[in-house]
Structures are given as C-alpha cells and as structure tokens.
Design an enzyme around this catalytic site. Structure first.
Site, PDB file in Angstrom:
ATOM      1  N   ILE A  54       0.838  -1.202   0.000  1.00  0.00           N
ATOM      2  CA  ILE A  54       0.000   0.000   0.000  1.00  0.00           C
ATOM      3  C   ILE A  54       0.876   1.257   0.000  1.00  0.00           C
ATOM      4  O   ILE A  54       0.737   2.128  -0.880  1.00  0.00           O
ATOM      5  CB  ILE A  54      -0.950  -0.004   1.225  1.00  0.00           C
TER       6      ILE A  54
ATOM      7  N   HIS B 293      -7.364 -10.678  -6.973  1.00  0.00           N
ATOM      8  CA  HIS B 293      -8.687 -11.289  -6.942  1.00  0.00           C
ATOM      9  C   HIS B 293      -9.520 -10.871  -8.140  1.00  0.00           C
ATOM     10  O   HIS B 293      -9.385  -9.772  -8.665  1.00  0.00           O
ATOM     11  CB  HIS B 293      -9.395 -10.954  -5.627  1.00  0.00           C
TER      12      HIS B 293
ATOM     13  N   CYS C 211      22.101 -20.709  -7.729  1.00  0.00           N
ATOM     14  CA  CYS C 211      21.012 -21.461  -7.094  1.00  0.00           C
ATOM     15  C   CYS C 211      20.509 -22.492  -8.079  1.00  0.00           C
ATOM     16  O   CYS C 211      19.924 -22.153  -9.098  1.00  0.00           O
ATOM     17  CB  CYS C 211      19.883 -20.507  -6.690  1.00  0.00           C
TER      18      CYS C 211
ATOM     19  N   CYS D 262      18.326 -24.996  -7.581  1.00  0.00           N
ATOM     20  CA  CYS D 262      16.914 -25.395  -7.514  1.00  0.00           C
ATOM     21  C   CYS D 262      16.041 -24.462  -8.358  1.00  0.00           C
ATOM     22  O   CYS D 262      15.122 -24.897  -9.020  1.00  0.00           O
ATOM     23  CB  CYS D 262      16.429 -25.388  -6.068  1.00  0.00           C
TER      24      CYS D 262
ATOM     25  N   CYS E  97      15.922 -26.965  -1.880  1.00  0.00           N
ATOM     26  CA  CYS E  97      16.982 -27.176  -0.884  1.00  0.00           C
ATOM     27  C   CYS E  97      17.013 -26.040   0.129  1.00  0.00           C
ATOM     28  O   CYS E  97      17.781 -26.084   1.094  1.00  0.00           O
ATOM     29  CB  CYS E  97      18.350 -27.386  -1.535  1.00  0.00           C
TER      30      CYS E  97
ATOM     31  N   CYS F  18      23.300 -22.988  -1.680  1.00  0.00           N
ATOM     32  CA  CYS F  18      23.727 -21.708  -2.258  1.00  0.00           C
ATOM     33  C   CYS F  18      23.917 -20.596  -1.240  1.00  0.00           C
ATOM     34  O   CYS F  18      24.460 -19.552  -1.575  1.00  0.00           O
ATOM     35  CB  CYS F  18      22.763 -21.264  -3.355  1.00  0.00           C
TER      36      CYS F  18
END
Lengths: 422, 482
Positions: free
Chosen positions: B13, B50, B403, B405, B438, B443
C-alpha cells in the site's frame, strides 16, 4: 595437489557422468576399465570430489582402500585415478537438461551453454539434505536454523562458526559428526534430539561423536517449536507419543542460538524426472537393474541418487559397477538381462538393485525398518543367512551367488529380515 | 526543510502510494521499519489479484477490489514485476454450495466483472483433472491473477525512487507531533521529518501510529495466515487458483491452492485471530488444517511435498472494512485495515489517496520528467535456449549458476545487489535464489560471498534480513582464515 579442475570439453562422448562426487568418479573409472574411450564428468562445484572435501574427519576408505582416510584424502585418491585414466572433468557446470537420446545441456561460467552427446549417461547427482520445511517445525523463522551440511561447509571450508550454543535435531551421521566438530571448536552442543526410538546414524558415530564428548542423545524426542524473531533464541523440545506427536505437557525450553538439522537426505532426482525414468517411491531414486541401468536404456544411476548410503566405500563399489556397465553398453558387450525381481518383504524397506539375473553374482543393498538382534535374512525359500543384528541406519548387504538360485523357478524373490525363531 | 508527504510503511500500500505520488512535483519520503520494503505483511501475502467478485457490495473494499484488479495490467506493463491472469475456480461440493457460487456470480456481474461462468462437474474436471471427482460444479473467474507481492513492492519503490522518492529503511517511526502551524513532525530512529502530510500505511501497526497523534478511534487486530509451499515438481498440478466455497457465516475464503507466479504451488492460508502483532509462527494445528482441508478439494496434494512454510498477519480493522481518509488531525491520513483484497485494491487505493491529498489542499503539479518504467531484469532460467546462449556469450556470469533449484545465475544475484538487496532475504525475494527445494542448503554461502564482495563488508556481517539476524559468527581477534 590434484584439484579436479580441468577445462577440456568436447561435443561427443562415449560416457557422460553427471556429478563428480564419489559416485561419479567411480563410475568414470569403471567406464574406462570397461573400454569406453571418451568419458566426461560434469560437476557443478568448483572442483570434483563432491561433499567429501568438507568431510575432514576420518572414517573413509576402510572397505575400499583398506585404510582409514579423511574425506579429502579419499577424494584425492579417487581423483588421481580419474586423472590417470584420462577422463575429462568439467567443473562449475550444471546439467539443466537431458533427453532420451542421452544428449545433455549444461551451463557453465567458463563454457557458456553447451549441448553434449553421449552414448551412455550415468546419473550421479547425489543427495540434498532435508530442510525445516520437509518436517514443518512450528515456530518463527529466524536466522540460525540450518542443515548440518551447511554448518559443516561454514566450519570446515570457510572457517566460520554458525553459533555459540547449538541444538541438533535428528541423529543423522552429518549431525553426529558436526556435534563433535563444533564441540572441538568450542561451541556448546546442548544435545541431539531424535524423534525415532532409535538413532539414525551409524553406531560408531554415536559412540565416537556423542558418548566420547558427553553430548546427550534424546531418543523419541523432537523440537516442537522454534523461538526468536531475528535469530534463534530458544527451542522447545518435547517427547513424542506413539504417533510421533510431541507431548507438550512434558516439553521443556532450551536456550540456544542455533538449530542444526540432520533429518535425512533426499536423492536429487530432478534430472531423472525430466528424463522420465521410473523412480521408486520408497528410495525416491531410479529403479535400477543389476547393471545399475535405469528404466531408460543407456542411462545408468549410482550412489546417493539411487538410495542413501551410509558409507562412501559402498558408493564407490556400486558406482564402479554402474560405470563398468555404462562402458560395456558403449562397447557393445551386453550381459544377459535380469530375470528375477527382488521384492522387499518383512522388515525390508527396499532392495537395490531392484532386479537380478541368475547367471552371476550380485551384491544387493537393503535397509530394514526395525532394529533386530540375532536375526535371519531370508531370500525366498532358496537361501538364508544369520545376522548378529540389523539397524535401520546401517545398510545391509547380501551377496547372492548363482548357486543359491540353481533350484529356483519363478520371476520374483522375496527378501525378509526376521527374528531367528520364526 | 519541509516535506510534502511522509509515508509510514513500505508494504504494497505504501509502495503503491509512493509511486503514484511521484507523478507530481513533491518532496516525499517513505519510512520503513524493516530492512526492505514489502518485508512485513506484503511478503507473506498469497499473491492473488482477486477476480473482482469476492467482496460484498456496499463496502469500500468491494468497490476497490474490481477497480484495482483492472489496474494491474498497465502497472505490470510499466514495472515488469510479473503478472499472469491464470483465472480461478471456486468449487462447490454440494447443492447448498452451488447456490453460494451462483450468488457470487451475480455479485460479480452486478459489479461488472466479465467472464464469470458456472462450470458443471465434467467441464471443471476437464479443465482441472486433479480436483476431486466428488465436486458438483465450480465458478470460473478468468479475471483472477497472480503476482509476487514482494517483487511488486520492490518495483513500485524502485520506480518511485527513480522519480525522486526518498527511501529510509530500518527506520521505525517513534512519534508524530502535530505542530501549531498545521504541519507534522515525524520522529524516527534516523531523525526528524517535518512534513505537511503523513500517510499512515503502517499495516498491523496503523492503530499505534494513529495513536501517536492522539487518534484512538480504531483498533487493528491481526488474523494470522499460515501458508505452505510445495516442491516445484508439482508445477501444473492445478493451473488455476482453486478456492473452496466461501464459508456462509464468516465469508472467509478458506484454504486455497495457489499456483504462484513462479509456478510453485502454495496451499493456505489459515485465518485465526492472534494477540501478538509479531506472531509469525507456524503451528502444527495450522499445518494439519491446511493439508486436511486442501486434500478435500485436491486429493493429490500431500504434506510430504512441503518445502517451506511461513505465516503472515492480516491487518483487520473493527468493522472489517478498509479505513481510508483524512482524520481530525490536519494532514494525517489513514490508510488502515487493509486486509484481503488489499493487494488487489492497492493501485486503486493509491489513486484514491492522491484524490484525498488534493482535496486536503496538496498542490499536485505534474512531474514532467516522470519515468513510468524500471530497467528490465533478466530471468536467465526462463529464457529460450537461443537467448541463453547469446547472453552467456556476452556475459559468462549468466551461465554461472548459483542457485540450482531455481536456476538463478551469478549475474542475476549481482543485479539484485545493485538494485538494493543487502541481505540474504533481499536477494532471495528479488531472484528466488534460496527459495527452492533445498532452501538455500547449497547456495547460502555463495550468496553470502557475493553480498560480502559487492557490499565490501566482512562475510560475517551478512544477515538473513537485517537487525539481529546474523548467520555466522565474527572471527575473534587473531583467528586465521582457513
């Protein structure tokens, strides 16, 4: 010193090995010994050798080299033979894709994005540690909750301590090793907490890492809550009931700044999933034949990617076999196909390999569900052998010789580990 | 020197308001108590834009939900934080619930939400084969979407700063004094700000900030939501947001399955009032509730696939509606009680606050040099292979994976640090490095090395998220690097 850093990289190989840890190194040596000429190991770290580099404690190599070595010594010896045999090793490289034509794609700061063809592929990606999320420990999310392996990296490779007062959850071997290591570095290790009624690490580590340093092991007890906003301030531990639920009325708090997790390893099979090979839901690793070949022809797997081992010596042994078969696949030498399925029966969680053949000798690795003393391992009704004890944390291996199966007719053999009186 | 506006709170906000304000020639500062914007409630938001039909008519939040929904496309076109309209299904399990979703459909249509359709069982299962075959029908709402709420905050504030916003983090507000001349003095940890307007966007602490100027006319209480992230191998298991039928009494949206912007499935959130505004704990009861309820709608989901969990706090005002507007204290404007659908409504709330400031006498001269965009960021792992090869040739750091993953490269992490990340979480929420299966096991130390190198600090000064969240201990005098 051999560092396992090489930069040579071609486009076609007989055998490509994904992962340069103990599994990958042994597989590469096996492939060469079986006659494969061009072999490549791809490793994501700065140097091949895998997690051995950070395992600076002794206890490696008793089976394989018949002497006690540290992890780095074991890695060095193996790398030396990898280098001797002219295997190409590319490090700092990550295999992000593989297909059924055994073509891999890797990304590396040094080589960029490369596509490489292989005639046989060996998967040796190893395992990762289970994390807090896997067991959903309630509480806050402060710094200071880390896996034992990461702590080992901090202490042994980088020279930093993860905290001053440490609680260890889980009695896996890395946690036990780190309990001793941290104590030697002046860290206070308050205790090791294990949710199961039995330890999850090797007995020798319980004795040498906990008993010898007066570190208490609390069985059937778990960490029920983590406290602290920025950094761990304390943990609540509690005994568990039969359903492994913490009994909060009996809980107590422990002041600490660090919680190490040693709650198991998970095979790293993301690449195997991308390939679409069959995985065993119990091991979370590929289903393998006695040649360590997966459900995809020409794709082999070995080491912790197949099932979690407790000793590197067995990884080397299993992986050398996988490499030999990958080499034979390339040179066109084919052994008779497997014709007997192994079915894990009473008190047996799994067997690797999943199938065997009746024409030659096999070593079968398995894990039991429950500890037993003075028991029998039973192979269908064709063979049985007495064991002094079995323990879930210690892999059981069984040599199956062709003569056991001379009288056997059928395609499945059940393996049970049972008390002697049944 | 007099500020025009001090924004208290850098959640989505405050961030959205800051960005809109900088379209005008103003002197404004955003003060945030955490080490990064978005690190309070916004970070643990479900990330759902939404569809526009959920909130009851006649409420402020109902009006702002649909208006806000439509503002996310242009916002994303400018700021590129990533927004996908993946649509949602609200699942009815019995006849009573079919009536409920029909009523929801009418509610949305009255508001002008397009595309709402009731799907029968067959059509629902064809679209989402992993939903329970026990369902009767569903309400499809294609206007629903997903974003990464923290990335939206980073982009909004980055853009606002490009256009002249001052940002002060790790800087809690300690007091606010109305001055005799109608201005306000804001006392913070890092000094005083003398200003004409204060925007109170302090989230769960908005009542405490209002009380600093003597306003005690509302109370914020907190409803905690626990969320559980699942392994990425389940990507695509459901394609749309999956809502159970809302509870007819509490109107709570219930436990959802959320295919996040990055494709990771998330399940949650719970909704329970707690006393402590710092209570970000997850609980075993919450975990049980989430997995018990979610498997009733999507039976294939299992707690075994959980990789991480977290909790967030909804700021709920008495009466449940948003509190947005000027107050009895001249220049002090409340933007409080922004619970769901607050993220969806954020751009509409920002526009509304601009109107309020104008009405309250703030001269809004357009900033002719306003730059609406931020520099585009490379998401190396998501690029087509040809593009990867080209970029890797240009800059090898793109091919150096840190990284594994989430497939995040060294260059992306360096970019994040240059964009302002100073902590592990700062890098993680900008790049996803450490967010995967992980959970940073492999990492963390590499990212610490990069942070230490780029920020020229000792590696032991790298924290998880500022404050006392240290990771490794400082070496004592005389200790040697091994």
């Amino acid at each position: 010193m051999i560092t396992g850093k090489l930069s040579h990289l071609e486009q076609h190989y007989d055998v490509v090995v994904v992962g340069g840890g103990p599994a990958g190194m042994a597989a590469a040596v096996g492939a060469r010994d079986a006659g494969a000429e061009k072999i490549l190991i791809v490793d994501r770290e700065k140097e091949a050798g895998g997690i051995l580099w950070q395992c600076i404690h002794p206890g490696f190599g008793l089976h394989h080299f018949k002497e006690e070595l540290t992890g780095p010594e074991y890695a060095q010896r193996y790398l030396a033979s990898v280098m001797d045999k002219g295997v190409d090793v590319v490090t700092g490289a990550f295999v992000f894709d593989a297909d059924r034509d055994r073509r891999i794609q890797l990304t590396s700061g040094q080589h960029g994005i490369r596509v490489i063809d292989s005639k046989a592929l060996v998967l040796g990606m190893g395992a990762r540690e289970r994390t807090r999320g896997a067991i959903r420990i309630p509480g806050t999310r402060p710094a200071g909750v880390l896996t034992a392996g990461l702590a080992q990296k901090f202490v042994n490779m980088m020279g930093f301590l993860p905290g001053k007062r440490v609680v260890i959850l889980g009695s896996g071997d890395i946690g036990l090793i780190m309990a001793r290591r941290l104590t030697l570095e002046g860290v206070e290790v308050v205790g090791v907490f294990e949710i199961m009624p039995h330890a999850n690490g090797l007995n020798r580590n319980i004795v040498q890492c906990l008993h010898d340093f007066d570190i208490p092991l609390h069985l059937s007890t778990t960490v029920a809550h983590i406290h602290g906003r920025d950094r761990v301030e304390k943990v609540t531990v509690a005994p568990v009931d039969a359903a492994l639920r913490p009994i909060m009325e009996k809980s107590w708090d422990i002041d600490c700044d660090t919680l190490l997790l040693s709650i198991g390893l998970l095979p790293e099979n993301e690449l195997s999933r991308q390939l679409g090979i069959s995985l065993d839901p119990v091991t979370s690793g590929p289903v393998v034949s006695s040649r360590m070949e997966t459900s995809m022809p020409g794709v082999f797997a070995c080491g912790n990617v197949v099932h979690i081992h407790d000793l590197v010596d067995f990884v080397s042994q299993e992986s050398y076999l996988a490499g030999t078969n990958a080499g034979e696949f390339v040179t066109g030498k084919r052994r008779p196909a497997d014709n007997v399925r192994l079915v894990p029966g009473e008190n047996v969680r799994y067997c690797v390999p999943h199938t065997i053949s009746t024409d030659r000798e096999h070593t079968v690795y398995m894990r039991v569900r429950q500890p037993l003393e003075k028991c029998l391992i039973r192979l269908g009704d064709v063979y049985q052998k007495k064991l002094l004890y079995v323990f879930p944390a210690e892999m059981v291996n069984l040599t199956i010789r062709p003569r056991f199966l001379e009288q056997f007719h059928g395609d499945a053999l059940r393996v049970d580990v049972v008390p002697r009186d049944t | 020197m007099l500020y025009d506006v001090v924004i208290v709170g850098g959640g989505v906000i405050g961030s959205a308001i800051a960005r809109e304000l900088m379209r005008y020639r103003l002197r404004a500062v955003l003060v945030e108590k955490e080490c990064e914007v978005g690190f309070g409630t916004s970070k643990s938001n479900s990330g759902i834009i939404h569809a526009g039909h959920h909130s009851a008519p006649g409420t402020l939040k109902g009006d702002l939900e649909w208006t806000g929904n439509q503002m996310w496309d242009p916002l994303n076109a400018d700021l590129d934080f990533g927004f996908k309209r993946i649509g949602e299904l609200t699942v009815a399990m019995n006849e009573a619930q079919v009536h409920e979703i029909e009523a929801l459909k009418r509610q949305g249509e009255t508001r002008g939400v397009p595309g709402l359709e009731i799907w029968d069982r067959e059509r629902t299962l064809k679209a989402e084969p992993n939903l329970t075959p026990d369902l009767l029908a569903s309400l499809s709402a294609p206007t629903a979407g997903v974003i990464n709420p923290y990335e939206a905050c980073f982009s909004l504030v980055e853009n606002a700063c490009i256009n002249g916003l001052e940002l002060s983090v790790e800087n809690p507000v300690l007091g606010i004094t109305p001055e005799p001349d109608g201005t306000l003095t804001v006392k913070t940890r890092h000094g005083l700000y003398h200003t004409r307007f204060v925007i109170n966007a302090a989230g769960v602490f908005a009542d405490s900030v209002a009380a600093m100027v003597g306003l005690n006319d509302f109370r914020i209480y907190v409803r905690k939501g626990e969320e559980y992230l699942l392994d990425k191998r389940l990507e695509g298991f459901v394609q749309r947001l999956i809502f159970p039928c809302p509870d007819p009494v509490t109107r709570s949206k219930g436990i959802l399955v959320i295919p996040t912007f990055d494709g990771t499935l998330m399940v949650g959130p719970t909704s329970h009032v707690v006393d402590d505004k710092d209570d970000l704990t997850t609980t075993s009861a919450g975990s049980d509730e989430v997995f018990d309820k979610v498997t009733q709608v999507v039976p294939g989901i299992s707690s075994r696939d959980c990789i991480a969990e977290f909790a967030g706090l909804r700021a709920v005002a008495d009466g449940e509606d948003f509190i947005i507007g000027p107050t009895a204290v001249k220049g002090f404007i409340n933007v409080a009680g922004i619970q769901s659908p607050g993220l969806t409504a954020a751009p509409a709330i920002a526009a509304m606050v601009i109107d309020i400031l104008r009405d309250e006498g703030l001269a809004l001269a357009p900033n002719d040099h306003f730059i609406p965009t931020v520099p585009r960021r490379v998401r190396f792992g998501a690029l087509p292979i040809e593009e990867k090869i080209r970029l890797a040739d240009e800059n090898p750091r793109y091919a150096h994976l840190i990284c594994r993953c989430e497939h995040v490269s060294e260059q992306e992490i360096l970019d994040a640090i240059h964009d302002g990340a100073r902590t592990l979480d700062g890098v993680k929420f900008r790049t996803r490095a450490g967010m995967g299966r992980c959970q940073g096991g492999f990492c963390t130390w590499r990212i610490m090395e990069l942070l230490a190198g780029e920020l020229a600090i000792p590696i032991s000064d790298v924290t998880k998220r500022g404050g006392g969240s240290w990771i490794i201990m400082q070496r004592e005098e005389g200790e040697q690097q091994v």
